[in-house]
Design an enzyme around this catalytic site. Structure first.
Site, PDB file in Angstrom:
ATOM      1  N   ASP A   1      10.257   1.701   1.721  1.00  0.00           N
ATOM      2  CA  ASP A   1       8.599   1.564   1.593  1.00  0.00           C
ATOM      3  C   ASP A   1       8.436   0.791   2.359  1.00  0.00           C
ATOM      4  OD1 ASP A   1       6.366   2.308   0.785  1.00  0.00           O
ATOM      5  OD2 ASP A   1       6.722   0.653  -1.028  1.00  0.00           O
TER       6      ASP A   1
ATOM      7  N   ASP B   1       4.623  -0.800   2.074  1.00  0.00           N
ATOM      8  CA  ASP B   1       3.997  -1.950   1.743  1.00  0.00           C
ATOM      9  C   ASP B   1       4.485  -2.821   0.109  1.00  0.00           C
ATOM     10  OD1 ASP B   1       1.712  -0.728   3.387  1.00  0.00           O
ATOM     11  OD2 ASP B   1      -0.088  -0.611   2.040  1.00  0.00           O
TER      12      ASP B   1
ATOM     13  N   GLU C   1      -1.142  -4.919   0.159  1.00  0.00           N
ATOM     14  CA  GLU C   1      -0.533  -3.657  -0.222  1.00  0.00           C
ATOM     15  C   GLU C   1      -2.011  -2.597   1.126  1.00  0.00           C
ATOM     16  OE1 GLU C   1       0.286  -0.753  -1.597  1.00  0.00           O
ATOM     17  OE2 GLU C   1       1.646  -1.938  -2.713  1.00  0.00           O
TER      18      GLU C   1
ATOM     19  N   ARG D   1      -9.023   6.995  -3.525  1.00  0.00           N
ATOM     20  CA  ARG D   1      -8.861   5.529  -2.414  1.00  0.00           C
ATOM     21  C   ARG D   1      -9.114   5.595  -1.360  1.00  0.00           C
ATOM     22  NH1 ARG D   1      -2.867   3.331  -3.413  1.00  0.00           N
ATOM     23  NH2 ARG D   1      -2.865   5.312  -3.370  1.00  0.00           N
TER      24      ARG D   1
ATOM     25  N   GLY E   1       3.250   5.707   2.159  1.00  0.00           N
ATOM     26  CA  GLY E   1       2.173   5.975   1.781  1.00  0.00           C
ATOM     27  C   GLY E   1       0.972   5.421   2.450  1.00  0.00           C
TER      28      GLY E   1
ATOM     29  N   LYS F   1       8.248  11.758   1.291  1.00  0.00           N
ATOM     30  CA  LYS F   1       9.514  10.261   1.124  1.00  0.00           C
ATOM     31  C   LYS F   1      10.719  11.170   0.660  1.00  0.00           C
ATOM     32  CE  LYS F   1       6.654   6.107   0.530  1.00  0.00           C
ATOM     33  NZ  LYS F   1       7.034   4.803  -0.250  1.00  0.00           N
TER      34      LYS F   1
ATOM     35  N   ASP G   1       9.496  -0.191  -3.950  1.00  0.00           N
ATOM     36  CA  ASP G   1       8.860  -0.845  -5.377  1.00  0.00           C
ATOM     37  C   ASP G   1       7.671   0.084  -5.980  1.00  0.00           C
ATOM     38  OD1 ASP G   1       5.472  -1.489  -4.677  1.00  0.00           O
ATOM     39  OD2 ASP G   1       6.580  -0.778  -2.944  1.00  0.00           O
TER      40      ASP G   1
END
Length: 228
Positions: free
Chosen positions: A17, A19, A26, A62, A106, A150, A173
């Site tokens: 991953d 971020d 992030e 977002r 992401g 993913k 994470d």
């Protein structure tokens, strides 16, 4: 620096991953800060990473808040990105041993890909922000990299490379990493949310990716001992 960080390690595929894993930040929170919405977006991100919100829906929510920002904000955010301690060493160890390193995120490709390229990582799977007339529209473009994506990308990389499952490692994470963490031969929860820790084979609580090399070394030692 750990001795294992410079040695060749028996990993055919490492997928991380981005971020809060490969990098310290992030990305979407950094972009939102430029719109004065940092706290609002960060709160949504926190809930999504904890598995309390549907990831794709929370991403759309977002990203919608970013509508109207100039595309140049992406350059500003890219300059704020910092690699997590040990990231370069972990990547180099896998690459030196002939393994493939991929990033599945992401986050957003225009920011991640140039950072990854500096470490020789060309396999980057991430979201794209739609831009019109030099302005963010508040929408993503193309495939959304959500939890199922993913996991699918991880499986596709394993199949394409003909890799043995036990020679694959995934590191993440958040709850959106659960699928690929469970699919890997060694799934590592890195400074992670409780939902991912429960799903992982191992957990690292120190913010240093060289600890993943230590886990790989321990696993290989256990295998060698079992084989004698």
């Amino acid at each position: 620096m750990n001795e294992t960080s410079t040695a060749q390690i028996p990993v055919q595929l490492l997928v991380m991953d981005v971020d809060s894993t490969f990098i310290n930040e992030e990305v979407i929170d950094l972009i939102a800060a430029h719109a004065g919405l940092g706290d609002q977006v960060a709160a949504i991100t926190e809930r999504a990473m904890a598995g309390q919100l549907d990831f794709a829906a929370s991403l759309a929510e977002r990203v919608a808040l970013l509508a109207g920002l100039p595309e140049t904000v992406l350059d500003d955010v890219r300059s704020q990105i910092t690699l997590t301690p040990g990231a370069a060493e972990l990547v180099a160890a896998v690459q030196t041993g002939g393994g493939q390193v991929a990033l599945v995120s992401g986050g957003f490709a225009p920011i991640i890909a140039p950072v990854a390229a500096r470490l020789g990582i060309t396999d980057v799977f991430a979201n794209h922000l739609e831009v019109e007339n030099g302005t963010l529209t508040g929408r993503t473009a193309g495939r959304v990299i959500d939890p199922s994506a993913k996991a699918e990308i991880f499986a596709d990389l394993v199949t394409a490379g003909g890799y043995a499952r036990e020679a694959t490692v995934a590191v993440g994470d958040g709850a959106n990493d659960i699928g690929m963490i469970r699919a890997a031969g060694l799934g590592v929860a890195f400074c992670a949310k409780p939902a991912l820790v429960e799903a992982a084979d191992a957990s690292v609580t120190t913010r240093d990716l060289r600890k993943v090399l230590d886990l790989i070394a321990v696993r290989e030692d256990a295998r060698s001992t079992a084989g004698t």
